[in-house]
Design a protein around this motif. Structure first.
Motif, mmCIF file in Angstrom:
data_model
loop_
_atom_site.group_PDB
_atom_site.id
_atom_site.type_symbol
_atom_site.label_atom_id
_atom_site.label_comp_id
_atom_site.label_asym_id
_atom_site.label_seq_id
_atom_site.Cartn_x
_atom_site.Cartn_y
_atom_site.Cartn_z
ATOM 1 N N ASP A 224 15.855 11.343 5.698
ATOM 2 C CA ASP A 224 17.044 10.511 5.558
ATOM 3 C C ASP A 224 17.058 9.374 6.578
ATOM 4 O O ASP A 224 17.554 8.289 6.298
ATOM 5 C CB ASP A 224 18.297 11.378 5.707
ATOM 6 N N ALA A 225 16.485 9.595 7.755
ATOM 7 C CA ALA A 225 16.502 8.584 8.814
ATOM 8 C C ALA A 225 15.514 7.449 8.565
ATOM 9 O O ALA A 225 15.733 6.326 9.020
ATOM 10 C CB ALA A 225 16.205 9.249 10.156
ATOM 11 N N LEU A 226 14.434 7.710 7.863
ATOM 12 C CA LEU A 226 13.425 6.670 7.629
ATOM 13 C C LEU A 226 13.866 5.744 6.498
ATOM 14 O O LEU A 226 14.463 6.185 5.519
ATOM 15 C CB LEU A 226 12.084 7.313 7.275
ATOM 16 N N PRO A 227 13.549 4.462 6.606
ATOM 17 C CA PRO A 227 13.939 3.513 5.566
ATOM 18 C C PRO A 227 13.171 3.718 4.258
ATOM 19 O O PRO A 227 11.998 4.106 4.260
ATOM 20 C CB PRO A 227 13.606 2.146 6.152
ATOM 21 N N LEU A 228 13.838 3.434 3.156
ATOM 22 C CA LEU A 228 13.264 3.594 1.826
ATOM 23 C C LEU A 228 11.980 2.784 1.621
ATOM 24 O O LEU A 228 11.037 3.293 1.007
ATOM 25 C CB LEU A 228 14.302 3.253 0.761
ATOM 26 N N PRO A 229 11.885 1.543 2.112
ATOM 27 C CA PRO A 229 10.636 0.788 1.899
ATOM 28 C C PRO A 229 9.382 1.472 2.449
ATOM 29 O O PRO A 229 8.306 1.328 1.882
ATOM 30 C CB PRO A 229 10.891 -0.544 2.618
ATOM 31 N N HIS A 230 9.523 2.243 3.512
ATOM 32 C CA HIS A 230 8.367 2.978 4.035
ATOM 33 C C HIS A 230 7.830 3.962 3.001
ATOM 34 O O HIS A 230 6.620 4.112 2.824
ATOM 35 C CB HIS A 230 8.722 3.722 5.315
ATOM 36 N N PHE A 231 8.720 4.647 2.332
ATOM 37 C CA PHE A 231 8.312 5.617 1.315
ATOM 38 C C PHE A 231 7.680 4.926 0.110
ATOM 39 O O PHE A 231 6.732 5.437 -0.473
ATOM 40 C CB PHE A 231 9.507 6.468 0.880
ATOM 41 N N ILE A 232 8.209 3.770 -0.246
ATOM 42 C CA ILE A 232 7.652 3.027 -1.374
ATOM 43 C C ILE A 232 6.238 2.556 -1.059
ATOM 44 O O ILE A 232 5.320 2.708 -1.877
ATOM 45 C CB ILE A 232 8.574 1.849 -1.747
ATOM 46 N N VAL A 233 6.038 2.006 0.134
ATOM 47 C CA VAL A 233 4.709 1.531 0.531
ATOM 48 C C VAL A 233 3.720 2.690 0.600
ATOM 49 O O VAL A 233 2.591 2.587 0.106
ATOM 50 C CB VAL A 233 4.785 0.778 1.880
ATOM 51 N N LEU A 234 4.127 3.805 1.197
ATOM 52 C CA LEU A 234 3.251 4.987 1.255
ATOM 53 C C LEU A 234 2.868 5.460 -0.140
ATOM 54 O O LEU A 234 1.707 5.804 -0.390
ATOM 55 C CB LEU A 234 3.943 6.132 1.994
ATOM 56 N N SER A 235 3.831 5.499 -1.036
ATOM 57 C CA SER A 235 3.552 5.972 -2.395
ATOM 58 C C SER A 235 2.586 5.054 -3.121
ATOM 59 O O SER A 235 1.686 5.518 -3.823
ATOM 60 C CB SER A 235 4.849 6.078 -3.193
ATOM 61 N N LEU A 236 2.771 3.759 -2.968
ATOM 62 C CA LEU A 236 1.906 2.814 -3.672
ATOM 63 C C LEU A 236 0.490 2.782 -3.115
ATOM 64 O O LEU A 236 -0.472 2.693 -3.874
ATOM 65 C CB LEU A 236 2.517 1.417 -3.635
ATOM 66 N N PHE A 237 0.351 2.866 -1.806
ATOM 67 C CA PHE A 237 -0.982 2.750 -1.229
ATOM 68 C C PHE A 237 -1.695 4.087 -1.081
ATOM 69 O O PHE A 237 -2.786 4.265 -1.610
ATOM 70 C CB PHE A 237 -0.926 2.010 0.109
ATOM 71 N N LEU A 238 -1.092 5.042 -0.390
ATOM 72 C CA LEU A 238 -1.764 6.331 -0.219
ATOM 73 C C LEU A 238 -1.720 7.144 -1.510
ATOM 74 O O LEU A 238 -2.680 7.827 -1.854
ATOM 75 C CB LEU A 238 -1.127 7.130 0.917
ATOM 76 N N GLY A 239 -0.622 7.043 -2.226
ATOM 77 C CA GLY A 239 -0.478 7.823 -3.451
ATOM 78 C C GLY A 239 -1.394 7.388 -4.574
ATOM 79 O O GLY A 239 -1.790 8.196 -5.403
ATOM 80 N N LEU A 240 -1.746 6.112 -4.606
ATOM 81 C CA LEU A 240 -2.567 5.610 -5.713
ATOM 82 C C LEU A 240 -3.998 5.247 -5.309
ATOM 83 O O LEU A 240 -4.830 5.005 -6.177
ATOM 84 C CB LEU A 240 -1.900 4.399 -6.361
ATOM 85 N N ALA A 241 -4.287 5.147 -4.026
ATOM 86 C CA ALA A 241 -5.629 4.741 -3.582
ATOM 87 C C ALA A 241 -6.665 5.796 -3.944
ATOM 88 O O ALA A 241 -6.365 6.980 -3.935
ATOM 89 C CB ALA A 241 -5.617 4.515 -2.080
ATOM 90 N N PRO A 242 -7.874 5.468 -4.230
ATOM 91 C CA PRO A 242 -8.397 4.139 -4.546
ATOM 92 C C PRO A 242 -7.920 3.711 -5.927
ATOM 93 O O PRO A 242 -7.687 4.528 -6.801
ATOM 94 C CB PRO A 242 -9.908 4.329 -4.528
ATOM 95 N N PHE A 243 -7.765 2.430 -6.120
ATOM 96 C CA PHE A 243 -7.148 1.898 -7.335
ATOM 97 C C PHE A 243 -8.109 1.790 -8.517
ATOM 98 O O PHE A 243 -7.694 1.816 -9.655
ATOM 99 C CB PHE A 243 -6.542 0.521 -7.044
ATOM 100 N N PHE A 244 -9.391 1.626 -8.245
ATOM 101 C CA PHE A 244 -10.367 1.418 -9.320
ATOM 102 C C PHE A 244 -11.406 2.512 -9.293
ATOM 103 O O PHE A 244 -11.823 2.928 -8.216
ATOM 104 C CB PHE A 244 -11.037 0.042 -9.186
ATOM 105 N N PRO A 245 -11.871 3.053 -10.360
ATOM 106 C CA PRO A 245 -11.611 2.687 -11.750
ATOM 107 C C PRO A 245 -10.258 3.196 -12.250
ATOM 108 O O PRO A 245 -9.727 2.677 -13.222
ATOM 109 C CB PRO A 245 -12.750 3.336 -12.517
ATOM 110 N N GLU A 246 -9.687 4.234 -11.608
ATOM 111 C CA GLU A 246 -8.332 4.673 -11.928
ATOM 112 C C GLU A 246 -7.730 5.254 -10.652
ATOM 113 O O GLU A 246 -8.459 5.683 -9.764
ATOM 114 C CB GLU A 246 -8.330 5.721 -13.048
ATOM 115 N N PRO A 247 -6.401 5.262 -10.547
ATOM 116 C CA PRO A 247 -5.784 5.839 -9.347
ATOM 117 C C PRO A 247 -6.209 7.300 -9.157
ATOM 118 O O PRO A 247 -6.336 8.058 -10.120
ATOM 119 C CB PRO A 247 -4.295 5.732 -9.630
#
Length: 78
Positions: free
Chosen positions: A6-29
């Protein structure tokens, strides 16, 4: 744990999800690949299971954060 989320800002979670959650991006997440392996019954190696856990954790934390934001907003408007 929920107080920390709750204390951490929402954008941190969004960035983590997009980069760590989907990396590597090619050929598929990577998360898509691991979920596909899980659904087809091919996720049997401990390393693959750990990989699924690693790449899904940011998404789980994002869902928890969004749930806390929604609950806080409902309490504020009620």
């Amino acid at each position: 744990m929920l107080k920390l989320i709750d204390a951490l800002p929402l954008p941190h979670f969004i960035v983590l999800s997009l980069f760590l959650g989907l990396a590597p991006f090619f050929p598929e997440p990577h998360l898509v690949e691991k979920v596909r392996m899980l659904m087809s019954g091919e996720l049997v190696k401990p390393l693959d299971m750990f990989d699924l856990l690693l790449h899904s954790t940011p998404w789980i934390l994002l869902v928890l954060k969004l749930t806390l934001v929604v609950k806080k907003t409902k309490r504020a408007t009620a």
